[in-house]
Write a protein that holds these residues in place. Structure first.
Motif, PDB file in Angstrom:
ATOM      1  N   THR A   1      83.177   1.992  66.491  1.00  0.00           N
ATOM      2  CA  THR A   1      84.449   1.437  66.043  1.00  0.00           C
ATOM      3  C   THR A   1      84.214   0.262  65.099  1.00  0.00           C
ATOM      4  N   ALA A   2      85.294  -0.219  64.511  1.00  0.00           N
ATOM      5  CA  ALA A   2      85.180  -1.307  63.538  1.00  0.00           C
ATOM      6  C   ALA A   2      84.602  -2.573  64.143  1.00  0.00           C
TER       7      ALA A   2
ATOM      8  N   TYR B   1      77.479   4.257  60.186  1.00  0.00           N
ATOM      9  CA  TYR B   1      77.788   2.852  60.514  1.00  0.00           C
ATOM     10  C   TYR B   1      76.569   1.964  60.261  1.00  0.00           C
ATOM     11  N   CYS B   2      75.390   2.392  60.725  1.00  0.00           N
ATOM     12  CA  CYS B   2      74.182   1.583  60.550  1.00  0.00           C
ATOM     13  C   CYS B   2      73.842   1.398  59.079  1.00  0.00           C
TER      14      CYS B   2
ATOM     15  N   PRO C   1      80.046   1.427  70.257  1.00  0.00           N
ATOM     16  CA  PRO C   1      79.776   2.858  70.163  1.00  0.00           C
ATOM     17  C   PRO C   1      80.497   3.624  71.270  1.00  0.00           C
ATOM     18  N   LEU C   2      81.007   4.804  70.927  1.00  0.00           N
ATOM     19  CA  LEU C   2      81.667   5.666  71.908  1.00  0.00           C
ATOM     20  C   LEU C   2      81.121   7.079  71.755  1.00  0.00           C
TER      21      LEU C   2
ATOM     22  N   GLU D   1      90.341  11.653  74.363  1.00  0.00           N
ATOM     23  CA  GLU D   1      90.704  10.374  73.737  1.00  0.00           C
ATOM     24  C   GLU D   1      90.345  10.430  72.253  1.00  0.00           C
ATOM     25  N   TYR D   2      91.284  10.015  71.388  1.00  0.00           N
ATOM     26  CA  TYR D   2      91.026  10.012  69.948  1.00  0.00           C
ATOM     27  C   TYR D   2      90.413   8.675  69.542  1.00  0.00           C
ATOM     28  N   ILE D   3      89.293   8.750  68.870  1.00  0.00           N
ATOM     29  CA  ILE D   3      88.551   7.554  68.479  1.00  0.00           C
ATOM     30  C   ILE D   3      88.505   7.459  66.968  1.00  0.00           C
ATOM     31  N   GLU D   4      88.852   6.277  66.440  1.00  0.00           N
ATOM     32  CA  GLU D   4      88.690   6.009  65.010  1.00  0.00           C
ATOM     33  C   GLU D   4      87.403   5.231  64.819  1.00  0.00           C
ATOM     34  N   GLY D   5      86.499   5.796  64.082  1.00  0.00           N
ATOM     35  CA  GLY D   5      85.235   5.116  63.868  1.00  0.00           C
ATOM     36  C   GLY D   5      84.347   5.926  62.944  1.00  0.00           C
TER      37      GLY D   5
END
Length: 915
Positions: free
Chosen positions: A212-213, A169-170, A217-218, A159-163
């Protein structure tokens, strides 16, 4: 040199020995090597250079390239076309790819694994890949496919994840500590879920955890590092060293020993360390990542325990690590700090600081008490004149009080023959009061007070309509007395009664009037304004006026935060806003608000004994279920259910609702058969404790109908729907939204079991009610279901026209509704002979539905029955076989989700056997 240091030098030497000298230091830094290790490796390379560099480099390049296939953008692997390279690392190269077999569009990430795979290794990889493909969790990126290139190089399709990486992120969001720990807790839950399936990640690091936006979390590459170490580079003595990142790798990984769940716990400890140090603006060297540098002593102890060199001294499980972090957030003693008395006492004081503060205040007040007594003596003398005026007001109040008392005595001493015996029924006393209140017409203030008192008594003895009428009489009197705040209070109370009687429109009108009075006359009493804002917001939510409702609830929260930012009122206001978020589909925001509410309630005077604490826990479980975080929600609901069963009044109507809520969650999680005994117990309790003709019983019957429907027993579902609607249709107006939704669900069930006439009536009734609502989702769904009803009734042109009428609106609706519409269009063109076009459209509809619901939802598999039926009915033998295989796959996946004797199963089995 110690053995573990030697092993690390050896591994790093292998990574850089074939590089040019200027590149070696850069590569060693990138690998996270310490300055001491870099010096050792460079020294070893210097000794070896005369013997190796000149002759060995061409051979090393040849060996490195021998097992790696050179793929370029535009190349095709199976059903996938490579778009561009997006990453390259020790385990291989990652490409962005698109599906190219024409069935549907899908973007994925393809990882081409390094190394030469033997036939046995490829078989092992295929077997383990099946295990990983079944690892489904909302916070784990899925493994979708896999295979090998023409030259035998294995690859995995993910699965392609945009993030963003979790550390980026933190930092970018500047998360508060509580938000950071909540994010980390979600990561722990995902890792723990995989461990329960005996799958270990082996390479947990920030770049493998994308956020992700919307803050979800993934985890990427779950278990792939273990696959690479065990299969793809099978026989390579350094395989264990290639499948991890040194900065986060456990001692057993670096030394090539056996791996376990403790390996991931170590990596999580190092990840937690990095996140906490980043948050504290600590400069972190590229190679130095030590929990010792964490400023907070308790968090430091937690990270140290997670990263012990000895696996036996680490946390026993990821859940144990997560629970210790929760103890920290609740100001409870953490396991990692041990059981020292002084430490536990300090934590107790930290949790119960209001009581400690009260004790200190008592000492201070005692010290100044004598001085205040002397001061009050002098002050009392100067207040004598004011006391005379107060005495006059008291005499007036006393006269009113005596008049009320005389009135009450006259009610009890009326003409009833049982007066004085103690046997006068409450209802009789109420009737006598109603008959005599008009005697107080010359004293309107007393008369108003008596009407309000009577209204509350009528409510308690089960006379809701009479109670509302008494409130209205009091309100009519107050309008003549010019007491605006007293009038606002009566309007507010009447609105609450009207809301409980499900007459929301009247409740809205009266609460708006109460709010207007308070905003005009109670500017110095903000709590009164907040009370009306909250009440009106709740009423508007029931009327589906959600935007205005949330605006009012936000205003209420702002007022309460100015008064006491940590008070129970703020906690309750957050809960009410979270419930609004749930109704608007903002599940993650609802969860965050419920959690903030629980934090405040936990720190309040009554702590977890506060009544609203358990209510908020329950609401949080509902929100987790709505966010499809089913495992977290189920655990919380079972915990609450256990507590409820242990209460003295455990066998109560409240228990029935808790059983039903757990049942509803299990239905949504695809475990409908497990929900049936819960609903059976809930209905039995409700019939005894609440009444089998009550609205509560009807609501529980409706929820049980959904469980029967999802478990495949449509006949039992039909009976439960009818039982619920028989009560609801007597109690609720035709325009009620809840009634409309239940009619819609029942109508669609009737459509599926072939009772078309009644199905049409039910769906049309739902459509009429929903036409006046802002809920475009439900309205869109009922229009699609009516199109299917037209088609089933032999009117394909009417079905197509129904879909055409909502074509523009469909684009804005969720994937589930768009998939339903596509399915109906496919069936329309199938009926006109275009079987191939119908099949393509059905595949698109199936994938659209699955994108929202996932393969764990039974409906994702039932969506494929239409295509299986088309294939089986084809004249082409190959298509018939494809249809039979598809139907077998459907049965394989839905049998665990249905009751063993479900009629739906029997229907599908009969279809498979050609009956």
């Amino acid at each position: 040199m110690p053995s573990d240091q030697f092993a690390e030098v050896k591994r790093l030497y292998g990574e850089v020995c074939d590089l040019d000298e200027p590149q070696r230091s850069e590569r060693l830094h990138a690998l996270g090597a310490t300055p001491a290790l870099i010096a050792d490796v460079l020294e070893l390379l210097g000794h070896d250079a005369p013997r190796v560099t000149r002759f060995a480099r061409p051979v090393l390049h040849f060996l490195a390239d021998l097992g790696t296939e050179s793929l370029q953008p535009g190349d095709v692997l199976g059903a996938w076309k490579l778009e561009r390279q997006i990453a390259h690392g020790g385990m291989g190269t990652v490409f962005l790819a698109q599906r190219c077999d024409g069935h549907f569009e899908q973007t994925v990430a393809i990882k081409l694994l390094r190394g030469i795979a033997s036939a046995d290794a490829l078989a092992y990889l295929s077997q383990e890949r099946q295990i990983l493909a079944r690892l489904t969790h909302p916070n784990i990126a899925r493994l979708l496919d896999g295979g090998s290139t023409p030259r035998g190089q294995p690859y995995l399709v993910m699965e392609y994840i945009e993030g963003s990486a979790i550390d980026e992120y933190c930092c970018a969001r500047q998360l508060r500590l509580s938000e950071l720990l909540q994010l980390f807790h979600t990561v722990c839950a995902a890792v723990g879920a995989a461990h329960q399936r005996l799958i270990v990640h082996c390479d947990l690091k920030p770049s493998n955890i994308l956020v992700t936006a919307d803050g979800r979390p993934l985890l990427l590459d779950f278990g792939i590092a273990q696959l690479v170490g065990a299969a793809v580079v099978e026989g390579d003595a350094d395989a264990g060293n290639r499948a991890y990142t040194p900065r986060y790798a456990s001692p057993e990984q670096r030394n090539g020993r056996a791996l376990s769940t403790a390996t991931d716990i170590y990596s999580l400890g190092m990840l937690l360390t990095e996140l906490l140090l980043d948050q504290g603006d600590v400069e972190i060297d590229t190679a130095e990542l030590s929990p010792e540098r964490i400023a907070d002593a308790e968090l430091r102890a937690i990270a140290l325990k997670a990263t012990r060199a000895d696996t036996g001294q680490r946390y026993a499980s990821v859940d144990a690590l997560a629970q210790d972090l929760q103890r920290y957030q609740r100001h409870e003693p953490v396991q990692a700090r041990g059981a020292a008395s002084a430490y536990r006492l300090r934590k107790l004081v930290q949790r119960r600081w209001p009581w400690v503060a009260v004790g200190l205040m008592f000492v201070a007040l005692t010290t100044v008490f004598v001085q205040r007594v002397l001061s009050e003596r002098d002050r009392a003398q100067s207040a004598e004149a004011a006391a005379i005026a107060e005495r006059d007001r008291a005499r007036q109040a006393d006269a009113s009080s005596r008049r009320v008392s005389e009135f009450l005595v006259s009610v009890f001493d009326g003409s009833d023959p049982d007066a004085g015996t103690g046997n006068v029924p409450a209802a009789t006393l109420v009737q006598q009061a109603v008959a005599r209140i008009d005697e107080l017409g010359d004293e309107p203030m007393v008369q108003s007070t008596m009407y309000v008192t009577l209204a509350r008594i009528q409510h308690l003895v089960g006379q809701p309509e009479q109670s509302q009428q008494s409130f209205r009489k009091a309100i009519a009197i107050e309008r003549r007395l010019d007491r605006p705040l007293q009038l606002s209070s009566h309007l507010h109370d009447l609105a609450a009664l009207e809301l409980s009687a499900l007459t929301s429109a009247e409740a809205e009108r009266n609460e708006r009037a109460a709010l207007a009075l308070r905003e005009q006359y109670a500017q110095d009493q903000p709590l009164l304004i907040a009370e009306s804002l909250g009440a009106l917001g709740q009423i508007l939510l029931t009327l589906n006026k959600r935007q205005e409702a949330m605006t009012l609830l936000e205003r209420r929260l702002e007022i309460l935060q100015r008064i006491d930012p940590r008070g129970v009122d703020v906690a309750n206001a957050l809960s009410d806003l979270a419930r609004g978020d749930l109704e608007m589909g903002a599940n993650e925001r609802a969860i965050e608000r419920f959690q903030r509410s629980l934090e405040l309630l936990d720190k309040s005077e009554n702590g977890r004994d506060e009544r609203s604490y358990s209510n908020t826990q329950h609401a949080l479980a509902v929100a987790l279920g709505s966010a499809r975080r089913f495992e977290e929600a189920e655990a919380l609901l079972r915990e609450l259910l256990d507590v409820a069963r242990k209460q003295p009044d455990g066998d109560s109507g409240e228990l029935a609702w808790q059983l039903a809520e757990l049942g509803r969650l299990l239905v949504n999680a695809g475990k409908a058969p497990q929900a049936l005994p819960l609903y059976a117990e809930a209905l039995e309790i409700a019939a005894r404790k609440i009444g089998a003709d009550s609205l509560s019983f009807a609501v529980l019957s409706n929820n049980a109908a959904a469980a029967f429907e999802r478990s495949g027993d449509w006949a039992a579902a039909e009976a439960a729907y009818r039982r619920a609607l028989a009560i609801m249709e007597r109690a609720w107006p035709e325009t009620d939204m809840t009634l409309a939704h239940i009619r819609q669900n029942f109508g669609y069930l009737l459509l599926r079991i072939g009772k078309l006439d009644e199905a049409g009536r039910r769906l049309r009734a739902a459509e009429r009610a929903l036409d006046s609502t802002e809920n475009t989702l439900d309205l869109g769904r009922v229009h699609v279901e009516l199109a299917e009803w037209h088609l089933a009734s032999g009117r394909p042109d009417a079905a197509a026209a129904q879909l055409d009428a909502i074509a523009a609106a469909l684009a804005e609706l969720p994937p589930q509704i768009r998939a339903l519409a596509l399915r109906v269009r496919a069936l329309i063109i199938a009926g006109k002979g275009d079987s191939a076009g119908a099949q393509r459209m059905l595949v698109e509809a199936e994938d659209l539905f699955r994108s929202e619901r996932g393969d764990g939802d039974m409906r994702s598999w039932l969506f494929r029955v239409d295509r299986a039926r088309l294939l089986i009915g084809s004249a082409d033998g190959a298509q018939q076989r494809d249809g039979e295989a598809l139907l077998a796959d459907i049965l394989l996946h839905i049998e665990p989700l249905l009751a063993p004797d479900a009629p739906l199963l029997a229907q599908l089995r009969a279809m498979r056997s050609g009956q």
